[in-house]
Scaffold this motif. Structure first.
Motif, PDB file in Angstrom:
ATOM      1  N   THR A 194       0.836  -1.212   0.000  1.00 35.38           N
ATOM      2  CA  THR A 194       0.000   0.000   0.000  1.00 35.38           C
ATOM      3  C   THR A 194       0.869   1.260   0.000  1.00 35.38           C
ATOM      4  N   ARG A 197       2.353   1.636  -3.445  1.00 36.58           N
ATOM      5  CA  ARG A 197       1.367   2.038  -4.463  1.00 36.58           C
ATOM      6  C   ARG A 197       1.213   3.554  -4.479  1.00 36.58           C
ATOM      7  N   LEU A 198       1.315   4.168  -3.297  1.00 42.19           N
ATOM      8  CA  LEU A 198       1.179   5.621  -3.214  1.00 42.19           C
ATOM      9  C   LEU A 198       2.491   6.336  -3.518  1.00 42.19           C
ATOM     10  N   VAL A 322      -6.213  -4.443   5.428  1.00 43.55           N
ATOM     11  CA  VAL A 322      -6.411  -3.069   4.938  1.00 43.55           C
ATOM     12  C   VAL A 322      -5.046  -2.372   4.959  1.00 43.55           C
ATOM     13  N   LEU A 350     -13.673  -4.824   0.520  1.00 41.61           N
ATOM     14  CA  LEU A 350     -13.894  -4.699  -0.919  1.00 41.61           C
ATOM     15  C   LEU A 350     -12.526  -4.449  -1.547  1.00 41.61           C
ATOM     16  N   ASN A 352      -9.484  -3.058  -3.378  1.00 41.91           N
ATOM     17  CA  ASN A 352      -9.241  -1.639  -3.595  1.00 41.91           C
ATOM     18  C   ASN A 352      -7.835  -1.415  -4.130  1.00 41.91           C
ATOM     19  N   SER A 353      -7.724  -0.573  -5.146  1.00 35.29           N
ATOM     20  CA  SER A 353      -6.424  -0.409  -5.803  1.00 35.29           C
ATOM     21  C   SER A 353      -5.440   0.410  -4.977  1.00 35.29           C
ATOM     22  N   VAL A 354      -5.892   1.063  -3.918  1.00 36.34           N
ATOM     23  CA  VAL A 354      -4.970   1.822  -3.070  1.00 36.34           C
ATOM     24  C   VAL A 354      -4.505   0.976  -1.883  1.00 36.34           C
ATOM     25  N   LEU A 355      -5.463   0.383  -1.177  1.00 33.55           N
ATOM     26  CA  LEU A 355      -5.139  -0.305   0.078  1.00 33.55           C
ATOM     27  C   LEU A 355      -5.176  -1.827  -0.004  1.00 33.55           C
ATOM     28  N   ILE A 358     -10.633  -2.339   1.201  1.00 34.17           N
ATOM     29  CA  ILE A 358     -11.177  -1.232   1.998  1.00 34.17           C
ATOM     30  C   ILE A 358     -12.376  -1.785   2.765  1.00 34.17           C
ATOM     31  N   PRO A 383      -8.321   4.309  13.108  1.00 36.56           N
ATOM     32  CA  PRO A 383      -8.883   4.750  11.816  1.00 36.56           C
ATOM     33  C   PRO A 383      -9.015   3.642  10.767  1.00 36.56           C
ATOM     34  N   PHE A 384      -8.027   2.724  10.687  1.00 37.38           N
ATOM     35  CA  PHE A 384      -8.107   1.709   9.634  1.00 37.38           C
ATOM     36  C   PHE A 384      -9.190   0.670   9.902  1.00 37.38           C
ATOM     37  N   ARG A 388     -15.244   2.716   5.492  1.00 35.68           N
ATOM     38  CA  ARG A 388     -15.186   3.986   4.776  1.00 35.68           C
ATOM     39  C   ARG A 388     -16.335   4.123   3.785  1.00 35.68           C
TER      40      ARG A 388
END
Lengths: 406, 73
Positions: A194, A197-198, A322, A350, A352-355, A358, A383-384, A388
């Motif tokens: 993750t 990816r960022l 996540v 679900l 997710n291409s970022v995490l 999600i 938070p995680f 969301r």
């Protein structure tokens, strides 16, 4: 010149300063609940120098989570006065910590029943994958993990025991992260997919990086290709690690090899990896069967002679990964169900291409908005762990045994 | 753009973010809106729900303009 230990924006500390700061601590606490990373490390090093056990708690645990974990506010404040060992040199520091009797570190990991497990490691078990050598003298680490989790602790020890400089690049704006890598000539980064990816941008390359390690999640092929472009001179390693066992296997691609020295401690049954208790941390919370821990990681064996080579398929249990953090949907559902006007909820991951995944929730409510629910959860969960995306539905399906369908 | 604005407003509202910013094409998600990885992940889900496009599918997007390009295909 003093060798630098820690760089985090305008906080720049040398190893000599680290010793000075540990010398100034007169109260010690076995439970460390600290939101400033440098102070956290001062406390860890203090515990090493003075040889007493510690437990690390995430600084963003809410009061509810702490209570669920069995920590009362009073526990967090308990401290003892000691006459600390006063050190004068960095050499003295490493001699002192080479002879530990009482030091242990307890970390918390997400449990499958909703209650995190407490796993205790000795100095030798937590540092078993640390490599100390002259060739690592000049390594400069980009720090990109939560400092109280196993992966962060392992990076800390790898860097600290080689007297390397650690530059904190975790949770910084992208441009700052890139500048930090360039300005401090960072040579090593260990992070979750993750994070990468960022971090990885088209047409941006970093030539100072010699080693890129990935852990905590599956490293997909596409990302590996992007990593190779972004870090053209780096070896890219994939690491299999867990809080229970620390780092166990490394791979160059998606295939992991079980090293000869670990072969007697690893078994594969029904495609699941089993780890022997002799290489696990100590815990009453790790379920064992005849001395073996069923990891829940399902693999496919690619070769089994002379050494086992395998690749990961998926997790056996329901934990949702996540961005490298394992979330137990049962724990999240339980917290959401406590909210007034919530009738029923189903939490799921679900893709997710970022995490990687999600958290989402299907929810049946009377009269409450997503914003209100999320506000309540922000004070109850890290938070995680907070979904969301809420899907307001009329009914949640259940299985024949009365369980929520996932 | 209007629909994308509404999505971004949901995310910033839920964060209780103090950032009061007029969204423009040059707005940077991380620098101007202070989006972390969880916020970016939420943005992808909401955009996919609204426009049927995974905006982070082949790498990161950093500005509103880049999202608009992905959405308009």
């Amino acid at each position: 010149m003093d060798k630098l230990f820690w760089i985090d924006d305008d906080i720049i500390k040398s190893y000599q300063q680290l010793i000075k700061d540990t010398n100034n601590i007169n109260l010690f606490k076995n439970i460390i609940y600290e939101n400033k990373s440098y102070v956290l490390y001062v406390k860890i090093v203090h515990s090493l120098i003075n040889d007493y056990p510690i437990t690390l708690l995430d600084c963003d645990f809410s009061n509810t989570e702490l209570t669920n974990l069995g920590f009362l506010t009073l526990d967090l404040q308990k401290s003892k006065i000691i006459h600390p060992k006063i050190l004068h040199s960095v050499d003295e520091l490493f001699v002192t910590i080479s002879n530990l009797n009482n030091w242990k570190i307890t970390l918390l990991t997400s449990g499958t029943t909703g209650v995190p497990k407490k796993i205790t490691h000795t100095f030798s078990s937590i540092t078993k994958s640390v490599k100390i050598s002259k060739s690592h003298n000049a390594d400069i680490w980009g720090f990109a993990y939560n400092p109280t989790h196993m992966a962060g602790i392992q990076v800390f020890f790898q860097a600290f025991l080689n007297m390397n400089t650690i530059v904190n690049i975790f949770n910084k704006p992208l441009r700052n992260m890139h500048l930090l890598v360039e300005n401090y000539l960072i040579s090593h980064i260990s992070a979750t997919p993750t994070f990468y990816r960022l971090f990885v941008q088209k047409e941006v390359t970093f030539v100072s990086i010699k080693q890129v390690s990935c852990g905590g999640e599956k490293l997909e092929k596409n990302l590996k290709i992007r990593l190779k472009k972004c870090f053209p001179y780096a070896k890219i390693r994939n690491i299999y690690a867990s809080t229970e066992a620390g780092s166990l296997f490394a791979s160059k691609g998606e295939y992991f090899k079980i090293p000869q020295k670990l072969s007697q401690y690893i078994k594969i049954i029904d495609s699941e990896i089993l780890i022997h208790k002799d290489i696990l941390g100590v815990s009453n919370d790790i379920p064992l069967q005849n001395g073996w821990y069923y990891s829940g990681d399902i693999i496919e064996i690619i070769e089994d002679d002379p050494e086992i080579i395998f690749k990961f398929l998926h997790r056996k249990n329901e934990m949702i990964n996540v961005g490298g953090y394992k979330v137990n949907p049962n724990e999240v559902e339980e917290e959401i169900r406590k909210i007034e006007n919530v009738n029923s909820v189903r939490v799921y991951g679900l893709k997710n291409s970022v995490l990687g995944n999600i958290l989402c929730a299907d929810i049946v409510v009377n009269d409450i908005t997503e914003k209100e629910i999320r506000k309540i959860l922000s004070s109850k969960l890290q938070p995680f762990k907070s979904p969301r995306f809420f899907n307001f539905v009329k009914k949640i399906e259940i299985t024949r045994t009365g369980k929520i369908k996932r | 753009m209007e629909q994308l604005n509404a999505i971004i407003k949901i995310i910033t509202d839920n964060k209780d973010s103090n950032i009061l910013l007029e969204i423009s094409l040059d707005t940077d998600l991380r620098v101007d809106l202070d989006f972390d990885s969880l916020d970016l992940a939420e943005l992808t889900v909401r955009c996919e729900h609204a426009f049927g496009v995974d905006i982070f599918d082949d790498g990161i997007v950093t500005t509103i303009k880049e999202i608009m390009e992905k959405i308009s295909g």
